[in-house]
Design an enzyme around this catalytic site. Structure first.
Site, mmCIF file in Angstrom:
data_model
loop_
_atom_site.group_PDB
_atom_site.id
_atom_site.type_symbol
_atom_site.label_atom_id
_atom_site.label_comp_id
_atom_site.label_asym_id
_atom_site.label_seq_id
_atom_site.Cartn_x
_atom_site.Cartn_y
_atom_site.Cartn_z
ATOM 1 N N ARG A 187 -14.952 -18.652 15.115
ATOM 2 C CA ARG A 187 -14.201 -19.238 16.374
ATOM 3 C C ARG A 187 -14.307 -18.514 17.746
ATOM 4 O O ARG A 187 -14.505 -17.207 17.522
ATOM 5 C CB ARG A 187 -12.513 -19.365 16.045
ATOM 6 C CG ARG A 187 -12.070 -17.895 15.856
ATOM 7 C CD ARG A 187 -10.456 -18.126 15.385
ATOM 8 N NE ARG A 187 -10.076 -16.681 14.830
ATOM 9 C CZ ARG A 187 -9.214 -15.986 15.844
ATOM 10 N NH1 ARG A 187 -8.785 -16.330 16.989
ATOM 11 N NH2 ARG A 187 -8.658 -14.821 15.292
ATOM 12 N N LEU A 218 -15.414 -7.918 7.998
ATOM 13 C CA LEU A 218 -14.697 -9.316 7.376
ATOM 14 C C LEU A 218 -13.684 -8.688 6.215
ATOM 15 O O LEU A 218 -13.988 -7.774 5.538
ATOM 16 C CB LEU A 218 -15.836 -10.102 6.648
ATOM 17 C CG LEU A 218 -16.796 -11.042 7.601
ATOM 18 C CD1 LEU A 218 -17.757 -11.666 6.575
ATOM 19 C CD2 LEU A 218 -15.920 -12.002 8.406
ATOM 20 N N GLY A 219 -12.923 -9.682 6.234
ATOM 21 C CA GLY A 219 -11.874 -9.451 5.094
ATOM 22 C C GLY A 219 -10.646 -10.259 5.190
ATOM 23 O O GLY A 219 -10.288 -11.023 6.427
ATOM 24 N N TYR A 259 -8.209 -6.731 -5.965
ATOM 25 C CA TYR A 259 -8.763 -6.232 -4.606
ATOM 26 C C TYR A 259 -9.575 -5.026 -4.724
ATOM 27 O O TYR A 259 -10.920 -5.226 -4.287
ATOM 28 C CB TYR A 259 -7.484 -5.620 -3.797
ATOM 29 C CG TYR A 259 -7.740 -5.377 -2.649
ATOM 30 C CD1 TYR A 259 -8.172 -6.028 -1.564
ATOM 31 C CD2 TYR A 259 -7.871 -3.867 -2.128
ATOM 32 C CE1 TYR A 259 -8.361 -5.516 -0.168
ATOM 33 C CE2 TYR A 259 -8.285 -3.502 -1.036
ATOM 34 C CZ TYR A 259 -8.337 -4.348 0.169
ATOM 35 O OH TYR A 259 -8.757 -3.843 1.356
ATOM 36 N N LYS A 275 -13.994 -5.486 -4.093
ATOM 37 C CA LYS A 275 -14.268 -4.433 -3.016
ATOM 38 C C LYS A 275 -15.629 -3.604 -3.795
ATOM 39 O O LYS A 275 -16.841 -3.459 -3.372
ATOM 40 C CB LYS A 275 -13.638 -3.341 -2.457
ATOM 41 C CG LYS A 275 -12.434 -4.026 -1.617
ATOM 42 C CD LYS A 275 -13.094 -4.792 -0.555
ATOM 43 C CE LYS A 275 -12.236 -5.004 0.636
ATOM 44 N NZ LYS A 275 -12.580 -5.702 1.769
HETATM 45 N N1 LIG Z 1 -5.507 -3.712 5.803
HETATM 46 C C1 LIG Z 1 -5.707 -2.247 5.379
HETATM 47 O O1 LIG Z 1 -4.996 -1.377 5.345
HETATM 48 C C2 LIG Z 1 -7.169 -2.035 4.794
HETATM 49 C C3 LIG Z 1 -7.431 -0.910 4.141
HETATM 50 C C4 LIG Z 1 -8.543 -0.519 3.443
HETATM 51 C C5 LIG Z 1 -9.711 -1.591 3.651
HETATM 52 N N2 LIG Z 1 -9.518 -2.583 4.451
HETATM 53 C C6 LIG Z 1 -10.542 -3.759 4.588
HETATM 54 O O2 LIG Z 1 -11.081 -3.476 6.161
HETATM 55 C C7 LIG Z 1 -11.771 -4.785 6.221
HETATM 56 C C8 LIG Z 1 -10.981 -5.210 7.776
HETATM 57 O O3 LIG Z 1 -9.772 -5.103 7.844
HETATM 58 P P1 LIG Z 1 -8.802 -5.684 9.123
HETATM 59 O O4 LIG Z 1 -7.487 -5.155 8.988
HETATM 60 O O5 LIG Z 1 -9.650 -5.279 10.320
HETATM 61 O O6 LIG Z 1 -8.937 -7.198 8.708
HETATM 62 P P2 LIG Z 1 -8.460 -8.495 9.500
HETATM 63 O O7 LIG Z 1 -7.744 -8.013 10.856
HETATM 64 O O8 LIG Z 1 -7.756 -9.371 8.696
HETATM 65 O O9 LIG Z 1 -9.864 -9.274 10.118
HETATM 66 C C9 LIG Z 1 -10.622 -9.745 9.381
HETATM 67 C C10 LIG Z 1 -11.631 -10.586 9.847
HETATM 68 O O10 LIG Z 1 -12.230 -11.417 9.103
HETATM 69 C C11 LIG Z 1 -12.291 -12.555 9.406
HETATM 70 N N3 LIG Z 1 -12.051 -13.632 8.486
HETATM 71 C C12 LIG Z 1 -10.978 -13.681 7.570
HETATM 72 N N4 LIG Z 1 -10.868 -14.909 6.843
HETATM 73 C C13 LIG Z 1 -12.302 -15.453 7.299
HETATM 74 C C14 LIG Z 1 -12.933 -16.795 6.727
HETATM 75 N N5 LIG Z 1 -12.363 -17.599 5.701
HETATM 76 N N6 LIG Z 1 -14.064 -16.975 7.398
HETATM 77 C C15 LIG Z 1 -14.481 -16.270 8.281
HETATM 78 N N7 LIG Z 1 -14.023 -15.194 8.934
HETATM 79 C C16 LIG Z 1 -12.894 -14.650 8.219
HETATM 80 C C17 LIG Z 1 -11.230 -12.732 10.530
HETATM 81 O O11 LIG Z 1 -11.523 -13.817 11.511
HETATM 82 P P3 LIG Z 1 -10.526 -14.564 12.012
HETATM 83 O O12 LIG Z 1 -9.930 -13.862 13.243
HETATM 84 O O13 LIG Z 1 -11.273 -15.811 12.721
HETATM 85 O O14 LIG Z 1 -9.537 -14.874 11.177
HETATM 86 C C18 LIG Z 1 -11.329 -11.353 11.255
HETATM 87 O O15 LIG Z 1 -12.457 -11.384 11.985
HETATM 88 C C19 LIG Z 1 -11.248 -5.709 5.327
HETATM 89 O O16 LIG Z 1 -12.410 -5.803 4.617
HETATM 90 C C20 LIG Z 1 -10.253 -5.154 4.425
HETATM 91 O O17 LIG Z 1 -10.211 -5.538 3.283
HETATM 92 C C21 LIG Z 1 -8.115 -3.158 5.135
#
Ligand SMILES: NC(=O)c1ccc[n+]([C@@H]2O[C@H](COP(=O)([O-])OP(=O)(O)OC[C@H]3O[C@@H](n4cnc5c(N)ncnc54)[C@H](OP(=O)(O)O)[C@@H]3O)[C@@H](O)[C@H]2O)c1
Length: 284
Positions: free
Chosen positions: A95, A134-135, A185, A189
């Site tokens: 988007r 992505l995630g 999860y 990964k």
């Molecule tokens: N949260 C934590 O504490 C944590 C810890 C360790 C690792 N991680 C990993 O780090 C990564 C990034 O985390 P984050 O917190 O930055 O994630 P986030 O804020 O949820 O952002 C995720 C991104 O993925 C895109 N996305 C999600 N669903 C989608 C779909 N169905 N189709 C296309 N695009 C999609 C989103 O696009 P839209 O904006 O369009 O939805 C967004 O750009 C992830 O892989 C997560 O598992 C997270």
């Protein structure tokens, strides 16, 4: 009778919780002070990257970023713009968003249908550096939806990137990633990491951050809960289980602009991410 039982239970429980807290703090303390074998190498890497920035800029490298609308992705492109590290950055997403003013004209949004990525193979052509942030979450997308985004989309993008000439692919995984885990999860990964390894990029960089510290726009009650209770831990043991979003972004960029490649697959655990960012006090 009930009063008597409560009277016994509450102090017992308090002592138990206190004991667990002390034991956990001690383990984290040991973890924090235990020297990492590669610590100096990684700290030097961050310095070498900073020194190499001018040379890297002059090479006029192009990059693409997947997941640029997310927390890490937004910070990554903000930092890319600040450092002026790349001459062109393709922001690949599902988007359009209003890009902030601090992003220069070198940032271009490209909208794709992730379920039909093959039709967008051109987007990945001749772009040397790929960053994947992505995630999603199981709560948001369900089990199948989570695997689709965190494994299938990542893998498909990587395959197209490799076919298009991408040399260096950097991807966000997570602390605890384990392809054999019984939990969805870490297993997803871990399997994503394994699948990427067999694509054989010249350089594959896997980042395993802890709980991401950021002002998340989206409401995620469980993350907010953990972020709150882990605040003291993040203060006293900053590299143990938490990772500020700025640290991840800078580590990913430092890894990309580093002048020397040692191994085709580099796996950065949480502490290494802190050291590589150059922000960790332990490097100074
Ligand atoms: N949260 C934590 O504490 C944590 C810890 C360790 C690792 N991680 C990993 O780090 C990564 C990034 O985390 P984050 O917190 O930055 O994630 P986030 O804020 O949820 O952002 C995720 C991104 O993925 C895109 N996305 C999600 N669903 C989608 C779909 N169905 N189709 C296309 N695009 C999609 C989103 O696009 P839209 O904006 O369009 O939805 C967004 O750009 C992830 O892989 C997560 O598992 C997270």
């Amino acid at each position: 009778m009930l009063w008597f039982k409560c009277n016994e239970f509450i102090p017992g429980a308090a002592i138990g919780v206190g004991f667990i807290g002390v034991a956990l703090s001690f383990c984290l303390f040991l973890y924090e002070v235990t020297p990492v074998p590669d610590l100096h190498v990684i700290c030097r890497m961050s310095q070498a990257s900073e020194e190499n920035l001018e040379v890297f800029r002059a090479e006029r490298n192009e990059a693409f970023v997947l997941g640029y609308t997310g927390e890490v992705g937004r910070e990554l492109i903000r930092d890319m713009a600040l450092l002026k590290a790349f001459s062109k950055v393709y922001l690949i997403g599902r988007r359009y968003i209003n890009l902030p003013d601090h992003l220069g004209p070198e940032f271009e949004q490209v909208i794709v249908d992730y379920d039909d990525l093959d039709s967008y193979a051109d987007v990945f052509r001749n772009v040397k550096y790929g960053f994947c942030c992505l995630g999603t979450t199981r709560a948001k997308a369900g089990k199948r939806g989570f695997v689709k985004v965190d494994h299938d989309y990542v893998l498909k993008s990587a395959e197209l990137a490799k076919a298009g000439g991408c040399k260096h692919y950097s991807v966000l995984s997570s602390q605890g990633a384990d392809k054999n885990s019984s939990l969805l999860y870490p297993r997803t990964k871990g399997q994503m990491e394994e699948a990427l390894k067999v694509i054989h990029f010249e350089q594959l960089s896997l980042f395993r951050p802890g709980l991401i510290l950021c002002d998340r726009r989206e409401s995620r009650p469980s993350e907010t809960f953990f972020r709150t209770i882990l605040k003291p831990m993040a203060y006293f043991f900053p590299t143990a289980v938490t990772t500020p979003v700025q640290v991840i972004a800078r580590a990913m960029i430092n890894d990309a602009i580093h002048p020397i490649r040692h191994e085709p697959v580099l796996l950065y655990e949480n502490r290494a991410i802190h050291f590589l960012s150059g922000i960790s006090k332990q490097c100074s």
